[in-house]
Write an enzyme that holds these catalytic residues in place. Structure first.
Site, PDB file in Angstrom:
ATOM      1  N   ARG A 138       0.967  -1.129  -0.036  1.00 30.00           N
ATOM      2  CA  ARG A 138      -0.070   0.029   0.052  1.00 30.00           C
ATOM      3  C   ARG A 138       0.886   1.184  -0.079  1.00 30.00           C
ATOM      4  NH1 ARG A 138      -2.541   0.527   5.038  1.00 30.00           N
ATOM      5  NH2 ARG A 138      -1.407   2.103   5.555  1.00 30.00           N
ATOM      6  N   GLU A 154       4.851   7.058   2.635  1.00 29.28           N
ATOM      7  CA  GLU A 154       5.692   5.728   2.779  1.00 29.28           C
ATOM      8  C   GLU A 154       4.942   4.718   1.722  1.00 29.28           C
ATOM      9  OE1 GLU A 154       5.284   4.476   6.815  1.00 29.28           O
ATOM     10  OE2 GLU A 154       3.171   4.315   7.002  1.00 29.28           O
ATOM     11  N   ASN A 156       4.127   0.784   2.120  1.00 25.29           N
ATOM     12  CA  ASN A 156       3.995  -0.319   3.027  1.00 25.29           C
ATOM     13  C   ASN A 156       4.109  -1.652   2.376  1.00 25.29           C
ATOM     14  OD1 ASN A 156       2.842   1.194   5.636  1.00 25.29           O
ATOM     15  ND2 ASN A 156       1.810   1.956   3.814  1.00 25.29           N
ATOM     16  N   SER A 161      -2.987  -2.986   6.034  1.00 17.81           N
ATOM     17  CA  SER A 161      -4.102  -3.220   6.613  1.00 17.81           C
ATOM     18  C   SER A 161      -5.225  -2.547   5.734  1.00 17.81           C
ATOM     19  CB  SER A 161      -4.197  -3.297   8.130  1.00 17.81           C
ATOM     20  OG  SER A 161      -3.921  -1.794   8.596  1.00 17.81           O
ATOM     21  N   LYS A 323      12.063   2.815   5.955  1.00 17.59           N
ATOM     22  CA  LYS A 323      12.181   4.265   5.761  1.00 17.59           C
ATOM     23  C   LYS A 323      13.458   4.785   4.967  1.00 17.59           C
ATOM     24  CE  LYS A 323       8.219   5.225   7.733  1.00 17.59           C
ATOM     25  NZ  LYS A 323       7.915   3.920   8.134  1.00 17.59           N
ATOM     26  N   LYS A 387      11.531  10.508  11.136  1.00 21.20           N
ATOM     27  CA  LYS A 387      10.964   9.283  11.099  1.00 21.20           C
ATOM     28  C   LYS A 387      12.123   8.166  11.410  1.00 21.20           C
ATOM     29  CE  LYS A 387       7.292   9.872   7.655  1.00 21.20           C
ATOM     30  NZ  LYS A 387       6.721   9.338   6.361  1.00 21.20           N
ATOM     31  N   GLU A 391       7.240   0.803  11.666  1.00 19.26           N
ATOM     32  CA  GLU A 391       5.617   0.946  11.301  1.00 19.26           C
ATOM     33  C   GLU A 391       4.843   0.690  12.289  1.00 19.26           C
ATOM     34  OE1 GLU A 391       5.653   1.254   7.891  1.00 19.26           O
ATOM     35  OE2 GLU A 391       7.790   1.072   7.785  1.00 19.26           O
ATOM     36  N   GLY A 392       3.584   1.334  11.972  1.00 18.92           N
ATOM     37  CA  GLY A 392       2.506   1.046  12.856  1.00 18.92           C
ATOM     38  C   GLY A 392       1.751   2.676  13.539  1.00 18.92           C
ATOM     39  N   ARG A 470      -7.703   7.439   5.040  1.00 21.87           N
ATOM     40  CA  ARG A 470      -7.890   7.708   6.320  1.00 21.87           C
ATOM     41  C   ARG A 470      -7.925   9.210   6.701  1.00 21.87           C
ATOM     42  NH1 ARG A 470      -2.594   4.169   7.865  1.00 21.87           N
ATOM     43  NH2 ARG A 470      -2.121   5.443   5.831  1.00 21.87           N
TER      44      ARG A 470
END
Length: 495
Positions: A138, A154, A156, A161, A323, A387, A391-392, A470
């Protein structure tokens, strides 16, 4: 990423009065509950809290995005899929780029160790014609108001998800559009992730050679204990069964270490305690150090890597999405190493934000303008993001925290990258969480899913596979839905 005071306001998809909002929220919550747009509630007041659910956090109305830019982001996703595969194949490159970060980040160092320790086993898989790589990626973007472009936040490559719940959110907005004046459902682009993601998993499982009559292969979904986002994952399980008659088992890395083994006859087939061969390992965990509380979890990860099952992702794919690699690919000439067609490379670079290395040697030599970027960040920290290799959500540094960390300096900065702060336009949105709503100025992030399946040297699947939006309050720096910062949304195309 709060916008500047003079940031332009994007066109609202629909204007609602307070009297209209309440009944629409009721409709949205009921629709979400009826159609599986759900997350686990995890409320200890229930007799069995593991089975208590509530609607997923959602936006009542979709967010406007420029049609041309959205469609360009869809078009470029297969190039990003191929880029991940090419970068992952160049293991000396991965090791060279990530070595400075690994010296100060044990998690990155441990992933590199798995890559190194399994090299011989993976070479044997390739020699036997048994290598199957599966990417469910993604690529996340924010619309940058000053440039009018989508700039990549970024890429992924592990546990990408909310694909299934995002497809349901698109359907929800199509349903609500029938009740809202001014919301034309035809401006909601189709979102095929509910079908495309399980189809890619099934294609990879089939390529492993463990499917078909008498073989009994299964998909193992690698999950975290107590997963709150299990319903997004279980939509995939349901679709794998209904579309492909493919069974899915949910296991933690510790479960895999305890119960799975490599078949001594083949040396590479992962077999579960019940005797089933694993056709595909699909990770929805393993992206954070918290998923590896002991050496047992690392042993489970290494077993997966040595197996001839399809893997999503391989450890090389996971490292290709870090990253530091994202930053290095933005350097002049680096991307072109993996994308030989100059037109494709130029198209990919259309989506790159400003990215700079913080390795002391790179800053001292001003590689890629790193020294100048650090000076600007110290003077104007609001224009940058710091950064780490994580992740997350919830890991980045902003504003005064960013300035303080840069002032501290030290070799540990090698584990960070410095990124241009993207300045998106704001919108008015109605955010619905736990049955309550609030109307706020908001910012939105777009994710484009991509699926990629390669069996040895043959690419079986390479396509864009739906999208995610989002939306969060404009005052929030973080944007994760599962982390509690954002809600699920849909794009409404304009222009």
């Amino acid at each position: 990423m709060s916008p500047p005071a003079d940031a332009p306001r994007a066109t609202s998809s629909v204007e609602l009065t307070t009297e209209q909002i309440g009944p629409l929220v009721d409709d949205a919550v009921v629709w979400a509950n009826q159609h599986g747009l759900l997350v686990a509630l995890k409320d200890p007041k229930f007799v069995n809290p593991e089975y208590a659910v509530i609607h997923a956090p959602l936006s009542l109305t979709p967010v406007p995005f420029p049609r041309e830019r959205f469609e360009l982001a869809q078009k470029v996703q297969p190039l990003f899929n191929s880029l991940v595969d090419a970068v992952a194949a160049d293991e000396p490159y991965l090791e060279a780029v990530l070595r400075p970060a690994a010296q100060h980040d044990e998690f990155t160092a441990r992933l590199l160790r798995v890559l190194s320790d399994t090299r011989g086993a993976r070479a044997a898989l390739r020699a036997a014609g048994s290598e199957v790589a599966l990417g469910i990626h993604r690529s996340d973007y924010m619309l940058d108001a000053p440039s009018g472009k989508f700039l990549q936040v970024e890429l992924n490559t592990i546990a990408s998800s909310f694909g299934c719940l995002s497809a349901l959110t698109t359907r929800l907005h199509g349903y609500l559009g029938l009740r809202m004046e001014g919301l034309d459902a035809s401006s909601l682009p189709p979102n095929p992730s509910l079908e495309a993601l399980p189809d890619a998993l099934a294609a990879a499982a089939a390529a492993s050679g463990h499917m078909g009559p008498g073989r009994g292969g299964v998909v193992v979904m690698v999950v975290q204990p107590g997963e709150r986002n299990a319903y997004d994952q279980q939509w995939l399980q349901l679709q794998l069964w209904e579309r492909h008659r493919l069974r899915t088992l949910r296991m933690t890395l510790a479960d895999i270490a305890r119960t799975a083994r490599l078949d001594p006859g083949t040396g590479s087939t992962a077999v579960l305690a019940g005797g089933q061969p694993v056709a595909c390992f699909y990770f929805r965990a393993g992206y954070t150090p918290n998923d590896y509380p002991s050496d047992a979890e690392w042993a489970g990860r290494e077993l997966v890597e040595r197996s001839n099952a399809a893997k999503c992702p391989t450890v090389a794919y996971q490292l290709a999405g870090t990253k530091k690699v994202q930053q290095d690919l933005a350097r002049p000439g680096s991307l072109e190493r993996f994308v030989p067609d100059p037109r494709d490379a130029a198209l990919l670079r259309e989506f790159f934000a400003g990215l700079w290395s913080l390795d002391p040697a790179d800053v001292a030599a001003d590689v890629g303008g790193a020294a100048g970027a650090v000076r600007q960040a110290l003077e104007h920290p609001e224009a940058f993001v710091l950064k780490p290799q994580r992740e997350g959500g919830g890991n980045n540094l902003y504003d005064e925290e960013l300035r303080q960390r840069l002032r501290e300096g030290g070799e540990g900065l090698s584990a960070f990258i410095l990124m241009q702060r993207i300045l998106p336009p704001t919108n008015q949105s109605v955010l619905v969480r736990n049955g309550q709503w609030q109307q706020s100025d908001t910012l939105s992030e777009l994710g484009i899913y991509g699926t990629f399946v390669r069996h040895n040297d043959k690419v079986l699947v390479n396509q864009q596979a739906g999208h995610l939006v989002r939306t969060k309050t404009a005052s929030s720096n973080e944007g994760g839905v599962a982390a509690g910062f954002a809600v699920l949304d849909s794009p409404f195309l304009v222009g």
